[in-house]
Design an enzyme around this catalytic site. Structure first.
Site, mmCIF file in Angstrom:
data_model
loop_
_atom_site.group_PDB
_atom_site.id
_atom_site.type_symbol
_atom_site.label_atom_id
_atom_site.label_comp_id
_atom_site.label_asym_id
_atom_site.label_seq_id
_atom_site.Cartn_x
_atom_site.Cartn_y
_atom_site.Cartn_z
ATOM 1 N N THR A 1 0.643 -1.236 0.198
ATOM 2 C CA THR A 1 -0.281 -0.226 0.265
ATOM 3 C C THR A 1 0.532 1.190 0.020
ATOM 4 O O THR A 1 2.004 1.315 0.417
ATOM 5 C CB THR A 1 -1.072 -0.088 1.024
ATOM 6 O OG1 THR A 1 -2.026 1.600 0.892
ATOM 7 C CG2 THR A 1 -0.228 0.330 2.675
ATOM 8 N N ASN A 2 0.231 2.490 -0.393
ATOM 9 C CA ASN A 2 1.032 3.613 -0.494
ATOM 10 C C ASN A 2 0.244 4.402 0.722
ATOM 11 O O ASN A 2 0.080 5.522 0.415
ATOM 12 C CB ASN A 2 1.285 4.439 -1.488
ATOM 13 C CG ASN A 2 2.127 3.703 -2.100
ATOM 14 O OD1 ASN A 2 3.365 3.525 -1.404
ATOM 15 N ND2 ASN A 2 2.498 3.528 -3.774
ATOM 16 N N ASN A 3 -1.249 4.028 1.325
ATOM 17 C CA ASN A 3 -1.909 4.376 1.706
ATOM 18 C C ASN A 3 -1.427 5.146 3.398
ATOM 19 O O ASN A 3 -0.737 4.155 4.588
ATOM 20 C CB ASN A 3 -3.287 3.588 1.794
ATOM 21 C CG ASN A 3 -4.647 4.825 2.787
ATOM 22 O OD1 ASN A 3 -3.971 5.445 4.080
ATOM 23 N ND2 ASN A 3 -5.827 3.933 3.053
ATOM 24 N N LYS B 1 -3.518 3.677 6.677
ATOM 25 C CA LYS B 1 -2.664 2.136 6.909
ATOM 26 C C LYS B 1 -1.505 2.098 7.255
ATOM 27 O O LYS B 1 -1.440 0.962 8.052
ATOM 28 C CB LYS B 1 -3.530 1.592 5.631
ATOM 29 C CG LYS B 1 -4.730 1.132 5.037
ATOM 30 C CD LYS B 1 -4.835 0.665 4.041
ATOM 31 C CE LYS B 1 -6.012 0.372 3.454
ATOM 32 N NZ LYS B 1 -6.120 -0.943 2.068
ATOM 33 N N ASP C 1 -6.916 -5.603 2.082
ATOM 34 C CA ASP C 1 -8.708 -5.340 1.407
ATOM 35 C C ASP C 1 -8.795 -5.470 2.256
ATOM 36 O O ASP C 1 -9.532 -6.064 2.961
ATOM 37 C CB ASP C 1 -8.794 -6.214 0.642
ATOM 38 C CG ASP C 1 -9.317 -5.146 -0.570
ATOM 39 O OD1 ASP C 1 -9.180 -4.607 -0.867
ATOM 40 O OD2 ASP C 1 -10.812 -6.266 -1.363
ATOM 41 N N GLY D 1 -11.556 7.583 4.719
ATOM 42 C CA GLY D 1 -12.707 6.488 4.095
ATOM 43 C C GLY D 1 -13.401 7.264 5.141
ATOM 44 O O GLY D 1 -14.548 8.319 4.732
ATOM 45 N N ASP E 1 -14.939 6.842 7.308
ATOM 46 C CA ASP E 1 -14.679 6.779 9.043
ATOM 47 C C ASP E 1 -15.445 7.458 9.861
ATOM 48 O O ASP E 1 -16.387 7.818 11.143
ATOM 49 C CB ASP E 1 -13.555 7.109 9.625
ATOM 50 C CG ASP E 1 -12.198 5.952 9.929
ATOM 51 O OD1 ASP E 1 -12.847 5.112 9.141
ATOM 52 O OD2 ASP E 1 -10.787 6.140 9.564
ATOM 53 N N ARG F 1 -9.216 -3.814 11.298
ATOM 54 C CA ARG F 1 -7.780 -3.996 10.639
ATOM 55 C C ARG F 1 -6.882 -4.177 11.975
ATOM 56 O O ARG F 1 -5.990 -4.748 11.129
ATOM 57 C CB ARG F 1 -7.148 -2.338 9.579
ATOM 58 C CG ARG F 1 -6.090 -2.652 9.340
ATOM 59 C CD ARG F 1 -5.542 -1.833 8.131
ATOM 60 N NE ARG F 1 -6.064 -0.081 8.376
ATOM 61 C CZ ARG F 1 -7.001 -0.153 7.538
ATOM 62 N NH1 ARG F 1 -7.476 -0.586 7.046
ATOM 63 N NH2 ARG F 1 -7.995 1.345 7.932
HETATM 64 P P1 IMP Z 1 -9.522 -0.897 0.150
HETATM 65 O O1 IMP Z 1 -8.603 -1.688 1.357
HETATM 66 O O2 IMP Z 1 -8.277 0.431 0.573
HETATM 67 O O3 IMP Z 1 -9.398 -1.174 -1.049
HETATM 68 O O4 IMP Z 1 -10.129 -0.054 0.994
HETATM 69 C C1 IMP Z 1 -11.193 0.028 0.644
HETATM 70 C C2 IMP Z 1 -12.366 1.611 1.029
HETATM 71 O O5 IMP Z 1 -12.448 1.092 1.811
HETATM 72 C C3 IMP Z 1 -12.113 2.643 0.085
HETATM 73 O O6 IMP Z 1 -12.100 3.588 0.112
HETATM 74 C C4 IMP Z 1 -11.164 2.826 1.659
HETATM 75 O O7 IMP Z 1 -11.472 4.946 2.014
HETATM 76 C C5 IMP Z 1 -12.033 2.501 3.003
HETATM 77 N N1 IMP Z 1 -11.472 1.774 3.737
HETATM 78 C C6 IMP Z 1 -10.651 0.898 4.012
HETATM 79 N N2 IMP Z 1 -10.169 0.777 5.489
HETATM 80 C C7 IMP Z 1 -10.997 1.806 5.767
HETATM 81 C C8 IMP Z 1 -11.000 2.147 7.667
HETATM 82 O O8 IMP Z 1 -10.283 2.244 7.948
HETATM 83 N N3 IMP Z 1 -11.903 3.240 7.403
HETATM 84 C C9 IMP Z 1 -12.389 3.859 6.628
HETATM 85 N N4 IMP Z 1 -13.090 3.284 5.708
HETATM 86 C C10 IMP Z 1 -11.836 2.366 5.235
#
Ligand code: IMP
Length: 199
Positions: A7-9, A12, A68, A157, A159, A185
């Site tokens: 990831t680059n988030n 996360k 994911d 996201g 939250d 997570r």
């Molecule tokens: P991905 O796992 O990065 O593909 O996340 C899918 C979607 O769920 C993205 O739009 C994220 O913003 C949202 N998302 C993933 N993890 C979280 C979280 O911990 N809180 C809120 N939204 C999340």
């Protein structure tokens, strides 16, 4: 132990680094010079997590894991689920557009039960041989409900809309200390940490 988190988030990465602690050096895709758009075409969280981790292992031959996450809302039949990142049509990771669509879909529905679910796929090299690997999957979830409006500025996201069971504030109001103790997570990462520490 050095391990790539696919990831680059930044949110996360920070969450996972705090959960796994200082014994693990968690590096990002940018840290290994990976700027490709990793395919994510699975129909489930499990498939997507597997696909991302496999891509990194096959191209870089390094221990890695990918996650994911999906927000699964009961009355929407589990949606947005695996489509959480691109829930609002024509967008990609546009959190405000995704949350606005979710609020529109729910309208004034009183059953607003939901859960976040994370699947982590870990692929590690066996016996120092890059052609030989093993994969493990870890799942974590947190149950709660979707508020009628956004609250809070922390996190990312969905939250601002998600209120975990046992609390009356959104993840974005509760902040990272509490979120990291109870989140989807965090729970998946705790299983990952147990596994890595036992290896
Ligand atoms: P991905 O796992 O990065 O593909 O996340 C899918 C979607 O769920 C993205 O739009 C994220 O913003 C949202 N998302 C993933 N993890 C979280 C979280 O911990 N809180 C809120 N939204 C999340």
């Amino acid at each position: 132990m050095k391990i790539v988190f696919a990831t680059n988030n930044k949110h996360k990465l920070q969450e996972i680094r705090e959960i796994l602690g200082p014994n693990f050096e968690i590096v990002s895709l940018a840290d290994i010079g990976c700027y490709e758009d990793i395919p994510e075409t699975g129909k489930t969280l499990e498939e997507n997590a597997h696909q991302k981790a496999e891509y990194i292992f096959d191209h870089y031959h390094i221990d890695c894991f990918a996650d994911d996450t999906g927000l699964e809302v009961d009355v929407l039949g589990g949606n947005p689920g695996v489509h959480s990142a691109r829930y609002a049509e024509g967008t990609d990771h546009d959190s405000n557009a995704n949350m606005d669509k979710l609020l529109r879909e729910l309208g004034d529905t009183t059953n607003r039960k939901a859960r976040f679910r994370t699947v982590i796929s870990l692929i590690t090299m066996e016996g120092g041989n890059p052609l030989c690997s093993r994969e493990y999957q870890f799942e974590g979830e947190v149950c709660g409900h979707i508020d009628t409006e956004k609250h809070g500025t922390e996190g990312f996201g969905y939250d601002p809309l998600f209120i975990p069971d046992g609390y009356d504030k959104s993840f974005a109001e509760l902040g990272e200390d509490i979120k990291n103790q109870i989140s989807h997570r965090a729970r998946a990462a705790a299983k990952l940490a147990d596994h890595l520490k036992s290896e």
